[in-house]
Design a protein around this motif. Structure first.
Motif, PDB file in Angstrom:
ATOM      1  N   LEU A 442       0.839  -1.190   0.000  1.00 43.03           N
ATOM      2  CA  LEU A 442       0.000   0.000   0.000  1.00 43.03           C
ATOM      3  C   LEU A 442       0.878   1.246   0.000  1.00 43.03           C
ATOM      4  O   LEU A 442       1.947   1.265   0.617  1.00 43.03           O
ATOM      5  N   ALA A 443       0.449   2.276  -0.704  1.00 42.40           N
ATOM      6  CA  ALA A 443       1.082   3.593  -0.646  1.00 42.40           C
ATOM      7  C   ALA A 443      -0.004   4.636  -0.859  1.00 42.40           C
ATOM      8  O   ALA A 443      -1.044   4.342  -1.457  1.00 42.40           O
ATOM      9  N   ASP A 444       0.228   5.830  -0.362  1.00 43.08           N
ATOM     10  CA  ASP A 444      -0.769   6.893  -0.506  1.00 43.08           C
ATOM     11  C   ASP A 444      -0.255   7.951  -1.467  1.00 43.08           C
ATOM     12  O   ASP A 444       0.955   8.125  -1.653  1.00 43.08           O
ATOM     13  N   ALA A 445      -1.178   8.665  -2.092  1.00 43.71           N
ATOM     14  CA  ALA A 445      -0.789   9.663  -3.090  1.00 43.71           C
ATOM     15  C   ALA A 445      -1.916  10.644  -3.327  1.00 43.71           C
ATOM     16  O   ALA A 445      -3.080  10.394  -2.983  1.00 43.71           O
ATOM     17  N   SER A 446      -1.578  11.754  -3.937  1.00 46.01           N
ATOM     18  CA  SER A 446      -2.546  12.695  -4.518  1.00 46.01           C
ATOM     19  C   SER A 446      -1.809  13.433  -5.614  1.00 46.01           C
ATOM     20  O   SER A 446      -0.578  13.543  -5.584  1.00 46.01           O
ATOM     21  N   ARG A 447      -2.544  13.934  -6.594  1.00 46.42           N
ATOM     22  CA  ARG A 447      -1.877  14.593  -7.713  1.00 46.42           C
ATOM     23  C   ARG A 447      -2.854  15.594  -8.316  1.00 46.42           C
ATOM     24  O   ARG A 447      -3.879  15.220  -8.864  1.00 46.42           O
ATOM     25  N   GLY A 448      -2.507  16.873  -8.209  1.00 43.75           N
ATOM     26  CA  GLY A 448      -3.383  17.912  -8.714  1.00 43.75           C
ATOM     27  C   GLY A 448      -3.074  18.286 -10.147  1.00 43.75           C
ATOM     28  O   GLY A 448      -1.954  18.696 -10.450  1.00 43.75           O
ATOM     29  N   PHE A 449      -4.034  18.127 -11.024  1.00 45.71           N
ATOM     30  CA  PHE A 449      -3.921  18.539 -12.422  1.00 45.71           C
ATOM     31  C   PHE A 449      -5.305  18.945 -12.909  1.00 45.71           C
ATOM     32  O   PHE A 449      -6.312  18.426 -12.433  1.00 45.71           O
ATOM     33  N   ALA A 450      -5.339  19.816 -13.877  1.00 47.24           N
ATOM     34  CA  ALA A 450      -6.623  20.241 -14.433  1.00 47.24           C
ATOM     35  C   ALA A 450      -6.834  19.620 -15.803  1.00 47.24           C
ATOM     36  O   ALA A 450      -7.216  20.288 -16.762  1.00 47.24           O
ATOM     37  N   ASP A 451      -6.607  18.319 -15.891  1.00 48.98           N
ATOM     38  CA  ASP A 451      -6.911  17.556 -17.103  1.00 48.98           C
ATOM     39  C   ASP A 451      -7.120  16.113 -16.699  1.00 48.98           C
ATOM     40  O   ASP A 451      -6.353  15.565 -15.895  1.00 48.98           O
ATOM     41  N   VAL A 452      -8.152  15.478 -17.254  1.00 48.71           N
ATOM     42  CA  VAL A 452      -8.522  14.141 -16.811  1.00 48.71           C
ATOM     43  C   VAL A 452      -7.432  13.106 -17.080  1.00 48.71           C
ATOM     44  O   VAL A 452      -7.295  12.126 -16.344  1.00 48.71           O
ATOM     45  N   GLY A 453      -6.634  13.321 -18.127  1.00 51.74           N
ATOM     46  CA  GLY A 453      -5.596  12.350 -18.428  1.00 51.74           C
ATOM     47  C   GLY A 453      -4.634  12.148 -17.281  1.00 51.74           C
ATOM     48  O   GLY A 453      -4.165  11.027 -17.029  1.00 51.74           O
ATOM     49  N   THR A 454      -4.351  13.230 -16.551  1.00 53.25           N
ATOM     50  CA  THR A 454      -3.401  13.132 -15.464  1.00 53.25           C
ATOM     51  C   THR A 454      -4.006  12.526 -14.202  1.00 53.25           C
ATOM     52  O   THR A 454      -3.298  12.251 -13.240  1.00 53.25           O
ATOM     53  N   SER A 455      -5.320  12.311 -14.176  1.00 50.51           N
ATOM     54  CA  SER A 455      -5.933  11.581 -13.070  1.00 50.51           C
ATOM     55  C   SER A 455      -6.022  10.089 -13.370  1.00 50.51           C
ATOM     56  O   SER A 455      -6.322   9.293 -12.483  1.00 50.51           O
ATOM     57  N   VAL A 456      -5.759   9.715 -14.616  1.00 51.76           N
ATOM     58  CA  VAL A 456      -5.820   8.308 -15.022  1.00 51.76           C
ATOM     59  C   VAL A 456      -4.433   7.693 -15.133  1.00 51.76           C
ATOM     60  O   VAL A 456      -4.226   6.527 -14.804  1.00 51.76           O
ATOM     61  N   VAL A 457      -3.454   8.483 -15.546  1.00 48.46           N
ATOM     62  CA  VAL A 457      -2.109   7.940 -15.770  1.00 48.46           C
ATOM     63  C   VAL A 457      -1.504   7.266 -14.537  1.00 48.46           C
ATOM     64  O   VAL A 457      -0.724   6.308 -14.686  1.00 48.46           O
ATOM     65  N   PRO A 458      -1.838   7.647 -13.274  1.00 49.63           N
ATOM     66  CA  PRO A 458      -1.260   6.940 -12.134  1.00 49.63           C
ATOM     67  C   PRO A 458      -1.689   5.478 -12.015  1.00 49.63           C
ATOM     68  O   PRO A 458      -1.189   4.768 -11.133  1.00 49.63           O
ATOM     69  N   PHE A 459      -2.599   5.032 -12.876  1.00 49.60           N
ATOM     70  CA  PHE A 459      -3.064   3.644 -12.817  1.00 49.60           C
ATOM     71  C   PHE A 459      -2.712   2.882 -14.101  1.00 49.60           C
ATOM     72  O   PHE A 459      -3.248   1.808 -14.344  1.00 49.60           O
ATOM     73  N   THR A 460      -1.807   3.433 -14.881  1.00 50.80           N
ATOM     74  CA  THR A 460      -1.422   2.795 -16.134  1.00 50.80           C
ATOM     75  C   THR A 460      -0.090   2.071 -15.994  1.00 50.80           C
ATOM     76  O   THR A 460       0.751   2.422 -15.155  1.00 50.80           O
ATOM     77  N   THR A 461       0.096   1.063 -16.839  1.00 54.11           N
ATOM     78  CA  THR A 461       1.330   0.283 -16.819  1.00 54.11           C
ATOM     79  C   THR A 461       2.545   1.164 -17.068  1.00 54.11           C
ATOM     80  O   THR A 461       3.598   0.986 -16.439  1.00 54.11           O
ATOM     81  N   ARG A 462       2.408   2.128 -17.963  1.00 57.98           N
ATOM     82  CA  ARG A 462       3.539   2.985 -18.325  1.00 57.98           C
ATOM     83  C   ARG A 462       4.033   3.828 -17.167  1.00 57.98           C
ATOM     84  O   ARG A 462       5.162   4.343 -17.202  1.00 57.98           O
ATOM     85  N   ALA A 463       3.220   3.991 -16.122  1.00 61.05           N
ATOM     86  CA  ALA A 463       3.602   4.833 -14.987  1.00 61.05           C
ATOM     87  C   ALA A 463       4.094   4.033 -13.792  1.00 61.05           C
ATOM     88  O   ALA A 463       4.277   4.582 -12.706  1.00 61.05           O
TER      89      ALA A 463
END
Length: 553
Positions: A442-463
């Motif tokens: 488990l790890a915790d995170a948050s990431r502020g961006f004003a575009d939906v792509g940057t709310s999805v990329v933290p769950f992609t294989t490439r990241a």
């Protein structure tokens, strides 16, 4: 020396903190009748930040703390308005090819850096080429393949793949545009460690830096190219901004309420009433992007079992914990994409109320997963092994939003369902290294961006974090073909509805599979004296710049 220019002595700040009463009642103060109708130029703003940025180069580590400062030092190529649309910045216009692979930027003329050197296409090329030469930068994920100087004021950028979020990326402080002299004469390590090398074109320039103590910004009198998203043109109103690094929340609040500071960052929610009761103002803005969430690693036991992941989520009383730690100021997040994240509609409102605290359900799921026994200390057991979860924690951010307190409360409360949660703190460098091992649960995170792509990329294989570098923000190490395919649409399509539909698919997939537990919607909470006027936030919800700020006499 005036109160606005002196450095807060640590002993004095602590003493002030000891005199504070907790959570005094009272409402927000009304603007003073003595505040002039028109902005007044001059004065020094003393601003207490909660932490010193670990790295000053926004392309290397895009932290909230460095963004809040860099946005006053560096201009961006484009500017995002409050409604999510994009306006000219250092680029006066841009064109995107039909295949989405070529961007041509026409640049503003007459712009100079703080060192007097000119801004032009050649300098912009130096900045945008950095990820091509420095593979450990966070910006390598933008897909830039090549750049070409068309003429002195025109730059062509070619991508290796379509990137629908590129314009947004260029609107953020994650892309600080440095003087070409600095980039030529100094190493990346020097840019990261020394803010005196943060030489941009923005409304303020760095005048002084004392590591661990303060950063002083002075007005750039030559500034005459503000984007239309701001409230005025020409130079900034303030003469100077003194940013002091004060990690202790009560010391910051004590400095504000005793008039030793004009503004303080990260007012704890439980102290809002106290600040307002002292006659000061509290400014709040919800973030967009991802919430503060828990990322679960589905690759190793016990979270390799979906039922255990869902049981873990059901065992967390998010509403109760937020009420206890934050007094209900922070609202529960229902999804890994926050409300307000562009494009409009990207947050799937159907997820509101779709999951919640249910100990009976957690117990049923754990029994189904084989955790039928309970040991003498009350923890669930399977095949003689206790249900233990290792929580990797980045120590840099435990002070943010009292996350240490919230994390401890979550860990303690999970014992009711039989989870033994062990929080393991690491410094930032060790934290990233630890995640690459894949041994955490488990790890915790948050990431502020004003575009939906940057709310999805933290769950992609490439990241997924790796020793080879890259963005590395997939803290749960999730590799799901369905999410990757949806992200392919989100990252490449220029059709807002296609991106929205794909984003909804991802949000459902993450919750259905239990890859993450959304916790709360982060807020930027700033306390100011009544003299501080013109403060604003950007679309992400960060402090955008000191450019429009002024001090009433």
């Amino acid at each position: 020396m005036s109160r606005r220019t002196r450095l807060i002595a640590p002993a004095l700040a602590v003493a002030a903190a000891l005199l504070l009463s907790s959570c005094a009642g009272g409402g927000a103060s009304a603007p003073s009748a003595d505040v002039p109708a028109d902005p007044v130029s001059g004065g020094t703003l003393t601003y207490l930040a909660n932490t010193e940025p670990p790295v000053w180069d926004g392309q290397r580590i895009p932290s909230l703390n460095v963004n809040s400062i860099n946005s006053s030092i560096f201009d961006t190529l484009v500017a995002q308005d409050a409604d999510g649309t994009y306006k000219p910045g250092l680029a006066t216009s841009w064109e995107i090819s039909d295949d989405g692979l070529t961007y041509t930027f026409d640049l503003r003329e007459g712009v100079t850096f703080h060192d007097g050197s000119p801004f032009d296409a050649a300098v912009l090329k130096q900045n945008i080429d950095r990820p091509l030469n420095e593979p450990d930068l966070a910006t390598v994920s933008t897909g830039i393949a090549a750049t070409e100087v068309v003429d002195e004021n025109t730059l062509k950028v070619t991508l290796s793949r379509p990137n629908a979020a590129l314009i947004h990326a260029f609107s953020t402080p994650h892309w600080p545009i440095y003087s070409g002299v600095v980039l030529t004469e100094h190493t990346p390590a020097e840019l990261s460690s020394n803010p005196l090398l943060s030489i941009g074109t923005g409304p303020f320039k760095v005048a002084e830096y004392t590591k661990g103590s303060k950063l002083v910004l002075e007005r750039n009198d030559a500034y005459d190219w503000a984007p239309e998203t701001w409230g005025h043109t020409g130079a900034a109103y303030l003469d100077e901004v003194v940013v002091q690094f004060v990690p202790e929340p009560q010391a910051r609040i004590g400095a504000l309420t005793s008039d030793q500071a004009d503004a303080v960052d990260q007012v704890p929610p439980l102290n809002i009433a106290e600040v307002e009761a002292a006659g000061d103002t509290v400014l709040q803005q919800d973030n967009t992007g991802t919430p503060y969430y828990l990322a679960l690693n589905p690759n190793i036991a016990p979270f390799d079992d979906r039922d255990v992941r869902l049981a873990f989520r059901s065992a967390i009383d998010v509403d109760g914990l937020l009420q206890g730690v934050y007094g209900g100021v922070y609202q529960k997040a229902w999804s890994t994409t926050l409300p307000g994240t562009p494009p409009e509609g990207a947050f799937d409102e159907s997820l509101v109320g779709s999951w919640g605290y249910d100990l009976d359900q957690a117990e049923s799921l754990l029994k189904k997963a084989g955790y039928t026994a309970v040991d003498a200390e009350g923890y669930r057991v399977k095949d003689g092994e206790r249900l233990t979860v290792q929580w990797a924690v980045d120590s840099l951010y435990v002070q943010t939003d009292q996350r240490q307190q919230l994390g401890e409360a979550i860990a303690s409360s999970l014992k009711k369902a039989g989870f033994d949660v062990v929080r393991k703190p690491y410094d930032t460098a060790s934290f990233t290294t630890e995640l690459t091992k894949g041994e955490h649960n488990l790890a915790d995170a948050s990431r502020g961006f004003a575009d939906v792509g940057t709310s999805v990329v933290p769950f992609t294989t490439r990241a997924i974090p790796s020793s080879g570098g890259g963005s590395g923000i997939n803290y749960g190490l999730v590799s799901d073909p369905a999410i990757d395919a949806a992200y392919g649409v989100i990252s490449s399509s220029l059709d807002p509805q296609e991106r929205i539909d794909a984003a909804h698919e991802v949000q459902h997939r993450i919750l259905d599979e239990g890859y993450a537990v959304p916790l709360y919607i982060p807020q930027k909470i700033v306390g100011t004296t009544s003299a501080v006027q013109g403060w604003k936030f950007d679309k992400v919800g960060y402090t955008d710049s000191f450019y429009d700020v002024w001090l009433a006499p």
